[in-house]
Design a protein around this motif. Sequence first.
Motif, mmCIF file in Angstrom:
data_model
loop_
_atom_site.group_PDB
_atom_site.id
_atom_site.type_symbol
_atom_site.label_atom_id
_atom_site.label_comp_id
_atom_site.label_asym_id
_atom_site.label_seq_id
_atom_site.Cartn_x
_atom_site.Cartn_y
_atom_site.Cartn_z
ATOM 1 N N ILE A 89 9.241 23.986 -1.499
ATOM 2 C CA ILE A 89 8.281 24.238 -0.424
ATOM 3 C C ILE A 89 7.025 24.867 -1.012
ATOM 4 N N ILE A 118 4.065 26.804 3.627
ATOM 5 C CA ILE A 118 5.278 26.545 4.408
ATOM 6 C C ILE A 118 6.203 27.760 4.359
ATOM 7 N N VAL A 158 8.405 29.677 7.211
ATOM 8 C CA VAL A 158 9.849 29.922 7.099
ATOM 9 C C VAL A 158 10.134 31.404 7.351
ATOM 10 N N SER A 174 16.880 27.628 3.432
ATOM 11 C CA SER A 174 17.174 26.203 3.220
ATOM 12 C C SER A 174 17.554 25.508 4.520
ATOM 13 N N ILE A 226 14.326 25.082 6.601
ATOM 14 C CA ILE A 226 13.490 24.025 6.007
ATOM 15 C C ILE A 226 14.040 22.646 6.366
ATOM 16 N N TRP A 258 10.573 20.512 6.423
ATOM 17 C CA TRP A 258 9.474 21.157 5.709
ATOM 18 C C TRP A 258 9.557 21.021 4.188
ATOM 19 N N VAL A 259 10.387 20.127 3.682
ATOM 20 C CA VAL A 259 10.505 19.976 2.224
ATOM 21 C C VAL A 259 9.171 19.496 1.665
ATOM 22 N N LYS A 270 2.761 20.235 3.661
ATOM 23 C CA LYS A 270 3.940 19.902 2.867
ATOM 24 C C LYS A 270 3.619 19.334 1.480
#
Length: 478
Positions: free
Chosen positions: A386, A390, A394, A406, A409, A414-415, A463
């Motif tokens: 990320i 982002i 998170v 994780s 995400i 949101w990767v 992203k």
Amino acid sequence: MAREDYEIVIGLEVHAELSTKTKIFCSCPTEFGGEPNTHCCPVCMAMPGALPVLNEKVVEYAVRAGLATNCEISRDSKNDRKNYFYPDLPKSYQISQFDKPLCEKGYVEIDIEGEKKKIRLTRIHIEEDAGKLNHDDYGRGSLVDLNRAGVPLIEIVSEPDIRSIEETDKYLKKLKSILEYIEVSDCKMQEGSLRADVNVSIRKKGSTEYGTRTEMKNMNSFKSISRALEYEINRQIDVIEEGGKIEQETLRWDEVSGRTFSMRDKEDAQDYRYFPDPDLVAIRLSEEYIENIKNNLPELPESRKQRYLEEYKLTEKEANILSSSKHLSDFFEASTKICGNPKAVSNWLMSDIAKVLNEKELEPDEIPLTPEHLAELITLIEKGTISSKIAKDVLNKMFETPEAPSTIIEKNGWVQISDEGAIKEVVERIIETNPQSVADFKGGKDKALGFLVGQAMKETKGKANPQMLNEMFRNALK
């Protein structure tokens, strides 16, 4: 005369509730928040014939606090009766200590504009708390809750060494930090676990005699104490300037109106008619007992700050802030141990996490995410999973849900995009639709590149890998 012509003299009496499981003279629980009058027994309700028995843990915690604040520990101490009448004091006296306190002649060191200053402590003694009066909003009387009666306290009395509101704030915060580090009190001011009686007087600069002091009782907020002092100092100066005289009295601070109000004349020691409690034996401490507590004291704030400077290479500011709170410091250490990046952990705690705590009016011990979650978030940024942008989203989600980074995400898709082909397409599209910025960059305006990267991040909803974006834009614009 102006305010600058007067010297402010402040002394504090700080009451800290001790984190023992039971009360000071009986086995009733001390936990906060029970239904009224459910944590009391014949002893703390002062029933005829009920006798007190001293909780040994209270003595240990008081000695621990004394050693942590550089006090001399009394080998021979006793309990006294402090006589006064109030509806929430069922015995009509409070068991406290008068002429033989457990701890004397200590000090707390604070930092004022780079200079160290010692605030001397007169004493630290043990005593029992009173109950609580719940006043009826419709004026039909008051109800007494004795759950708090008999909860163990230490009272930490300073010498009148404090000369400003800033010094008051720093002293109280340092004292709170020490008590948290040695784990004798949770210091939750909102629950009344830490509160202060604030004594203040003024005198003309150069004078060696103290002025008449007033006392503001049971203050349990740093902000309120600073506001109350500001008002009371100005009030006293106005009274003196107008030819009046300061009365020695106990005041109540009203948070809504921002004013102090007189409650009663200020008592002196003789008004309480102290005498030794005949139901309690003297407290005799051996050298071995005191030495054992001293050898088992945990690391204190100053020591931890120094370690952060040397071991983690933090700046003076970072080490100061992180070591000032045990909760924040423990969080920092636990997270650093997992991810191995103290600088990143420090940055997150002091910037983004501190910002959210401030917005939500939360204390460090109320951080909802775990040190493991912060360590995982930092690791995901380092791996390129990320972007930093982002990561901030998170973090905000972690303040709302206990889920791991994780998981958050994955749920939100949101990767980070690190596929060269996908990023190249975005770069080409942004260059094509922003000819003016392209021309500006080629004309030597480096800021134009930031604009183009920003547009690409906007299109990919944050992203895209920012390093790859920067590199591809530079290559394409050559």
